[in-house]
Design a protein around this motif. Structure first.
Motif, PDB file in Angstrom:
ATOM      1  N   PRO A 161      22.558  61.535 120.111  1.00  0.00           N
ATOM      2  CA  PRO A 161      21.224  60.930 120.080  1.00  0.00           C
ATOM      3  C   PRO A 161      20.199  61.896 119.515  1.00  0.00           C
ATOM      4  O   PRO A 161      20.234  63.091 119.786  1.00  0.00           O
ATOM      5  N   ASP A 162      19.291  61.385 118.714  1.00  0.00           N
ATOM      6  CA  ASP A 162      18.159  62.177 118.268  1.00  0.00           C
ATOM      7  C   ASP A 162      17.289  62.439 119.494  1.00  0.00           C
ATOM      8  O   ASP A 162      16.918  61.508 120.209  1.00  0.00           O
TER       9      ASP A 162
ATOM     10  N   GLY B 248      15.619  59.136 120.594  1.00  0.00           N
ATOM     11  CA  GLY B 248      16.687  58.509 121.374  1.00  0.00           C
ATOM     12  C   GLY B 248      17.609  57.669 120.508  1.00  0.00           C
ATOM     13  O   GLY B 248      18.528  57.043 121.013  1.00  0.00           O
ATOM     14  N   THR B 249      17.382  57.666 119.201  1.00  0.00           N
ATOM     15  CA  THR B 249      18.211  56.896 118.273  1.00  0.00           C
ATOM     16  C   THR B 249      19.622  57.466 118.245  1.00  0.00           C
ATOM     17  O   THR B 249      19.801  58.655 117.994  1.00  0.00           O
ATOM     18  N   PRO B 250      20.636  56.621 118.495  1.00  0.00           N
ATOM     19  CA  PRO B 250      22.008  57.126 118.464  1.00  0.00           C
ATOM     20  C   PRO B 250      22.563  57.181 117.036  1.00  0.00           C
ATOM     21  O   PRO B 250      22.307  56.297 116.222  1.00  0.00           O
ATOM     22  N   TYR B 251      23.318  58.230 116.779  1.00  0.00           N
ATOM     23  CA  TYR B 251      23.969  58.434 115.488  1.00  0.00           C
ATOM     24  C   TYR B 251      25.459  58.642 115.704  1.00  0.00           C
ATOM     25  O   TYR B 251      25.876  59.165 116.731  1.00  0.00           O
TER      26      TYR B 251
ATOM     27  N   PHE C   5      27.192  59.736 123.623  1.00  0.00           N
ATOM     28  CA  PHE C   5      25.894  60.093 123.060  1.00  0.00           C
ATOM     29  C   PHE C   5      25.177  61.068 123.984  1.00  0.00           C
ATOM     30  O   PHE C   5      23.979  61.031 124.152  1.00  0.00           O
TER      31      PHE C   5
ATOM     32  N   LYS D 142      19.794  58.659 127.048  1.00  0.00           N
ATOM     33  CA  LYS D 142      20.398  57.338 126.980  1.00  0.00           C
ATOM     34  C   LYS D 142      20.003  56.712 125.647  1.00  0.00           C
ATOM     35  O   LYS D 142      18.831  56.492 125.380  1.00  0.00           O
ATOM     36  N   PRO D 143      20.962  56.436 124.787  1.00  0.00           N
ATOM     37  CA  PRO D 143      20.616  55.911 123.469  1.00  0.00           C
ATOM     38  C   PRO D 143      20.107  54.477 123.540  1.00  0.00           C
ATOM     39  O   PRO D 143      20.445  53.720 124.441  1.00  0.00           O
ATOM     40  N   LYS D 144      19.289  54.129 122.563  1.00  0.00           N
ATOM     41  CA  LYS D 144      18.767  52.769 122.476  1.00  0.00           C
ATOM     42  C   LYS D 144      19.892  51.809 122.097  1.00  0.00           C
ATOM     43  O   LYS D 144      20.744  52.132 121.284  1.00  0.00           O
TER      44      LYS D 144
ATOM     45  N   GLY E 191      25.376  56.469 128.642  1.00  0.00           N
ATOM     46  CA  GLY E 191      24.644  57.365 127.765  1.00  0.00           C
ATOM     47  C   GLY E 191      24.539  58.782 128.266  1.00  0.00           C
ATOM     48  O   GLY E 191      24.346  59.707 127.491  1.00  0.00           O
TER      49      GLY E 191
END
Length: 163
Positions: free
Chosen positions: A5-6, A10-13, A53, A71-73, A89
């Motif tokens: 996650p950023d 919180g953006t998951p990659y 994540f 916790k990713p979105k 997450g």
């Protein structure tokens, strides 16, 4: 690869094995994967995500020293999509070293093989939660609780879907 996650958004990659975790520009936003899948026209979309994540990898090699726990979105899930995720997450997707892959993948494949694919998504969810959760504690000494995410459009029906 890994999930990451950023920290700011919180953006998951998804980070492929040949990409450095400190370079999110080369990573793949999970929302982009979901968007491309949603636009295929498929009548049902199922994603099995054996990546965490939490900022660490299965062996805690990737960025583990940073201790990221975000916790990713999950708001990118839309349409007819259901996502089975290996862990919450805040947790790490743990290995099953004897099988040389993830604990989640091991039990997913076992259930599909045992049932010859004749299982509802609700039954699969229960099986994964129970078996992965128990084995993670027993074999790795850590919690791992698979989760299922789904779009609002299928909230009332996804558990009855069958393979």
């Amino acid at each position: 690869g890994h999930g990451f996650p950023d920290e700011a958004s919180g953006t998951p990659y998804l980070i492929p094995v040949d990409v450095d975790g400190s370079n999110l520009a080369a990573a793949i936003p999970l929302s982009q994967v979901y968007s491309k899948l949603s636009n295929t026209g498929a009548s049902r979309i199922t994603v099995f995500l054996d990546a965490c994540f939490s900022g660490g990898g299965r062996t805690q090699g990737l960025l583990a020293a940073r201790g990221v726990r975000i916790k990713p979105k999950t708001d990118a899930i839309s349409g007819n999509m259901v996502v089975f995720s290996a862990s919450s997450g805040e947790q790490t997707a743990l290995p099953l070293r004897s099988e040389k892959h993830g604990l989640f993948t091991f039990y997913l494949l076992r259930k599909l093989q045992e049932t010859q694919g004749r299982v509802t998504y609700g039954e699969l969810e229960q099986y994964l939660r129970q078996n992965v959760g128990q084995d993670a504690l027993r074999k790795n000494g850590k919690s791992q609780d698979p989760e299922v995410f789904y779009s609002p459009q299928v909230a009332e029906t996804w558990k009855t879907w069958e393979w």
